[in-house]
Write an enzyme that holds these catalytic residues in place. Structure first.
Site, PDB file in Angstrom:
ATOM      1  N   GLU A   1       2.498  -6.987  14.142  1.00 21.97           N
ATOM      2  CA  GLU A   1       1.567  -7.136  15.259  1.00 21.97           C
ATOM      3  C   GLU A   1       0.807  -8.450  15.170  1.00 21.97           C
ATOM      4  O   GLU A   1       0.228  -8.915  16.139  1.00 21.97           O
ATOM      5  CB  GLU A   1       0.617  -5.944  15.367  1.00 21.97           C
ATOM      6  CG  GLU A   1      -0.210  -5.648  14.152  1.00 21.97           C
ATOM      7  CD  GLU A   1       0.470  -4.763  13.112  1.00 21.97           C
ATOM      8  OE1 GLU A   1      -0.260  -4.223  12.271  1.00 21.97           O
ATOM      9  OE2 GLU A   1       1.707  -4.635  13.094  1.00 21.97           O
TER      10      GLU A   1
ATOM     11  N   ARG B   1       0.811  -1.217   0.000  1.00 24.11           N
ATOM     12  CA  ARG B   1       0.000   0.000   0.000  1.00 24.11           C
ATOM     13  C   ARG B   1       0.846   1.270   0.000  1.00 24.11           C
ATOM     14  O   ARG B   1       0.423   2.305  -0.503  1.00 24.11           O
ATOM     15  CB  ARG B   1      -1.003  -0.020   1.150  1.00 24.11           C
ATOM     16  CG  ARG B   1      -2.073  -1.093   0.956  1.00 24.11           C
ATOM     17  CD  ARG B   1      -3.055  -1.169   2.108  1.00 24.11           C
ATOM     18  NE  ARG B   1      -2.438  -1.372   3.395  1.00 24.11           N
ATOM     19  CZ  ARG B   1      -2.182  -2.567   3.937  1.00 24.11           C
ATOM     20  NH1 ARG B   1      -2.508  -3.671   3.313  1.00 24.11           N
ATOM     21  NH2 ARG B   1      -1.622  -2.651   5.118  1.00 24.11           N
TER      22      ARG B   1
END
Length: 175
Positions: free
Chosen positions: A95, A58
């Site tokens: 994460e 992205r």
């Protein structure tokens, strides 16, 4: 323009407990996308840089447009085994797992000041890996610019504590 209203939030994606901040709703609106690019360019003016790097995938959306407008070389920091020539690699924690990013060995040199652009910073693992790639290549990180900062996950704070320049256009909680 309030860019926050163009970000869609998707709970439990890609796994339970993650609140995913989706930029596809921002980039499909031509005015919001243009405003985002303009804000990144405006923030970049305070830094001296010779190249722009972005993190797959992205980050490429924003960095390629900025590279074109500013007429600066664009360096792709890609997932493992996506670049065909000799690479430097850095493993890092996400994460929600682990990953590796790479850069071509001939992309960055000791004369380069690199602006790193990505769509989002959470815990900062990917961004730190990107900085390591620049530094392994003998370049210097001029700054990071993120569209979204998940402020409660402290990724931006961690980069600032490591003496990197960090800019964020908008902020959300990560949970």
């Amino acid at each position: 323009m309030n860019l926050k209203k163009y970000i869609r939030s998707i709970p439990d994606y890609p796994k339970k407990g993650i609140l995913f901040r989706d930029i596809t709703t921002l980039i499909k609106d031509e005015n919001a996308f243009a405003e985002t690019i303009n804000q990144i360019i405006e923030r970049s003016k305070k830094y001296n840089f010779t190249k722009i790097a972005a993190i797959e995938s992205r980050g490429f959306v924003f960095a390629s447009a900025i590279s074109y407008i500013l007429k600066k070389p664009f360096i792709m920091l890609r997932k493992k085994n996506k670049l065909p020539a000799d690479v430097y690699s850095v493993d890092f924690e996400l994460e929600y797992g682990t990953a590796t990013i790479e850069v071509h060995k001939d992309s960055i040199n000791e004369k380069d000041q690199v602006l790193i652009i990505d769509d989002l910073i959470a815990t900062g693992g990917t961004a730190e890996a990107a900085a390591k790639l620049v530094e392994i290549s003998k370049g210097k990180v001029a700054a990071f610019i993120f569209v979204i900062n998940l402020f409660d996950l402290k990724g931006s704070d961690n980069l600032i504590n490591k003496k990197y320049n960090v800019e964020n256009l908008i902020e959300f909680p990560g949970h």
